[in-house]
Design an enzyme around this catalytic site. Structure first.
Site, short mmCIF file in Angstrom:
data_model
loop_
_atom_site.label_atom_id
_atom_site.label_comp_id
_atom_site.label_asym_id
_atom_site.label_seq_id
_atom_site.Cartn_x
_atom_site.Cartn_y
_atom_site.Cartn_z
N ARG B 53 0.87 -1.17 0.00
CA ARG B 53 0.00 0.00 0.00
C ARG B 53 0.90 1.22 0.00
NH1 ARG B 53 2.53 1.46 3.75
NH2 ARG B 53 1.07 3.15 4.10
N GLY B 54 0.30 2.39 -0.11
CA GLY B 54 1.08 3.61 -0.28
C GLY B 54 1.14 3.89 -1.77
N ALA B 55 0.79 5.13 -2.15
CA ALA B 55 0.64 5.45 -3.57
C ALA B 55 1.86 5.06 -4.41
CB ALA B 55 0.30 6.93 -3.71
N ARG B 90 -7.56 -0.42 -6.83
CA ARG B 90 -7.74 0.65 -5.85
C ARG B 90 -8.17 1.91 -6.58
NH1 ARG B 90 -4.63 0.52 -1.12
NH2 ARG B 90 -5.83 2.34 -0.55
N ASP B 244 -1.97 10.96 -1.07
CA ASP B 244 -2.30 9.96 -2.09
C ASP B 244 -2.56 10.63 -3.43
OD1 ASP B 244 -3.04 8.57 0.60
OD2 ASP B 244 -2.87 6.99 -0.91
N LYS B 255 -4.86 9.96 3.82
CA LYS B 255 -5.55 9.08 4.77
C LYS B 255 -6.57 9.85 5.61
CE LYS B 255 -4.86 5.69 4.97
NZ LYS B 255 -5.59 4.76 4.10
#
Lengths: 370, 370
Positions: B53-55, B90, B244, B255
């Site tokens: 995860r994490g852009a 996503r 993001d 977030k």
């Protein structure tokens, strides 16, 4: 309010008329268990371990704690010890010293032989006064809700956001922040509650959601971080929280995170109200941030989460790296400038000294002004 | 960065030079386990289930996902399917469509027989560019930290608050928000990080705390609700979060809860910076609240908590009444007016169209202005 269809209070005398029955709030929402307090140590333990919590209920429990001790030993030394032991359980709520001072003044001139009777009588009065105050808070808050509904067109239900638990479980009955919501619901006003989870102890997720559900009030649980987003999107009409301690100038000390919700409400023009019995006003204080000590609670509240496994057992699980330090301030201060109004048992007022004195004129000369 | 003293990246080729090794972030902080992606389905699953995860890391994983598929079947239809499947994992991060578009343009004019080689080459470049961008973000952010230290006297360490995880686990290495912190720490500047737990998925508690701890950076985990209180008491010198997706006008989608921290920072005159690679800027957008869709994630993220029991097993426990509904928006928008500045790989700028165009003049004519 109702549990499984049966009306009860959060604290009440047991069948023997002397022991005190509480709801063990540490076991909610997974198990509804009552617990009997039989002596001072039981009352101290119940408050210290947060089996009972919420400023008004802490006060009521402390009052009965004095009664339990007077039953065992009504001497001056025993009264002094009871008050000291109970006072040491929690540092923030002003209702605790308030209720203990009420008990001390009710008892110190009474002969020891008559103290038990008088203590139980005064404790019962404190409980009944709390119920009546909460009901009055509910009525005043209900009028706000009715007025707000009239300014909106065609959008039901009214969406109210609340933080932590200021419901009947935090008081003797009705609650403070939730009292207007229960009244509105009972009178047929369509209302829906956004329930902040309220980390780290999850009082919203485990207590507010549970009591609203038991009473049949529509609600949705959200992360504490979600309120701002919902307000940005117009999904919150009103915020109502409780208060553990309010200064004479209207600063509100409440569960950690209340301040952030108030900031978001202000940024999105959502009215932000705090509901409180006047017993939780500290008339000696004029600056919440400078003057109210914030309880630093044990880090395990954050690092361990209690929940129910698939097998139905209640267990604690660790959610942090074992080596990471934790800080856990229990409360924060919402400055009066962010509070739209205070809902008290005497009515709704501006969060300011002038507003409070307007409702409580007998306090006009009493507080030192800084 | 370091894990147990060994330097590694969050995504890297396995020993066979074709499979891809990731860290399974769903098992942190309790277990450090790597996982090998051998085909497109593995890559789709890893992104969709948030093992990665994490852009930036999502973009890098998607790039390698295309490579894995080209290895199996390099046809046009196969390339199209890989991009579609990965794009659907996503909805929020702009790096995902960005990386997939990079892969598409790198591959669509290449003969199928040469696509595998080219795909792995381009994926490796995307990773190396990300590492270089993060390092550059770190250098620019470090200068902010050094400048801030000079304005303070005698108070060490510098206290930085961060939300969620924008560390090396969210990128390929270094991280975005944490890159300046790692650089400062490595260069001997006394620094301490307040780590927001970041409900509901606890990325702060489980990932940021873990990676800071492994690298030896002093930190303290707090509830998301605690940041405002700490800022009121002067215990936060600086906030840095990731993003993001950032609009051309400087609105930051990050977030859920980032907006609340930014409000608190503004209310307490604490600088609030967002660190981001320019690949996460969406130059077509000018109003984050109106234009960015917010991912509504599964309610079980809030109602169930994963943690480690006393026996060392990792289990999920339910924390809500079974009948309570849940809402779980994954992100919120922090309006540019609350952002002190954006830290990009080209430098630090004001959170505005003018600020961004100053650093990225090639975008001056490209975006539609509303």
């Amino acid at each position: 309010m109702k549990v499984d269809g049966v009306v009860r209070r959060s604290i009440q005398l047991a069948a023997d008329g002397r022991s005190v029955e509480i709801v063990d709030q540490t076991l909610l929402p997974h198990r509804f268990v009552t617990r009997t307090l039989r002596n001072l140590a039981d009352a101290v333990e119940a408050i210290g371990s947060m089996r009972v919590r919420g400023a008004p209920l802490i006060g009521a429990t402390a009052a009965y704690g004095v009664g339990l001790q007077m039953r065992e030993e009504p001497s001056d030394a025993s009264l002094k010890r009871a008050i000291e032991d109970l006072l040491a359980t929690r540092p923030t709520a002003v209702n605790l010293p308030w209720a203990l001072e009420e008990m001390r003044s009710a008892l110190h001139d009474v002969p020891p032989a008559a103290r038990e009777e008088r203590a139980y009588q005064r404790a019962a009065e404190i409980c009944d006064e709390d119920v009546e105050n909460c009901r009055a808070i509910g009525e005043h808050g209900l009028r706000l809700i009715e007025a707000l509904r009239e300014t909106r067109t065609g959008r039901d239900p009214l969406n109210v956001l609340t933080h932590c638990n200021a419901g009947w479980l935090a008081t003797v009955d009705w609650g403070t922040a939730l009292a207007p919501i229960y009244l509105a619901h009972d009178r047929g006003i369509p209302i829906h509650v956004w329930v902040d989870e309220t980390r780290p102890r999850n009082q919203g997720a485990s207590l507010t959601a549970w009591e609203l559900g038991e009473h049949g009030v529509p609600h949705t649980v959200i992360a504490d971080s979600a309120g701002g987003h919902l307000m940005q999107r117009g999904k919150v009409d009103l915020c109502i929280t409780g208060s553990d301690r309010t200064t004479a100038t209207g600063d509100v000390c409440n569960k950690i995170g209340t301040y952030l919700q108030a900031l978001a409400a202000r940024d999105n023009a959502v009215p932000f109200y705090t509901a409180l019995p006047s017993s939780s006003i500290d008339w000696t204080l004029s600056d919440g941030i400078a003057e109210i000590p914030i309880e630093e609670r044990d880090g395990s509240e954050l690092s361990c989460v209690r929940g129910r496994t698939a097998d139905g057992d209640t267990v604690e699980v660790a959610v942090l790296p074992a080596s990471s330090p934790v800080a856990n301030p229990g409360f924060d201060i919402t400055p009066a400038r962010l509070v739209t109004g205070l809902i008290t048992e005497r009515g709704v007022c501006e969060a300011s000294r002038a507003g409070l004195i307007g409702l409580f004129p007998e306090r006009a000369g009493g507080a030192s002004d800084s």
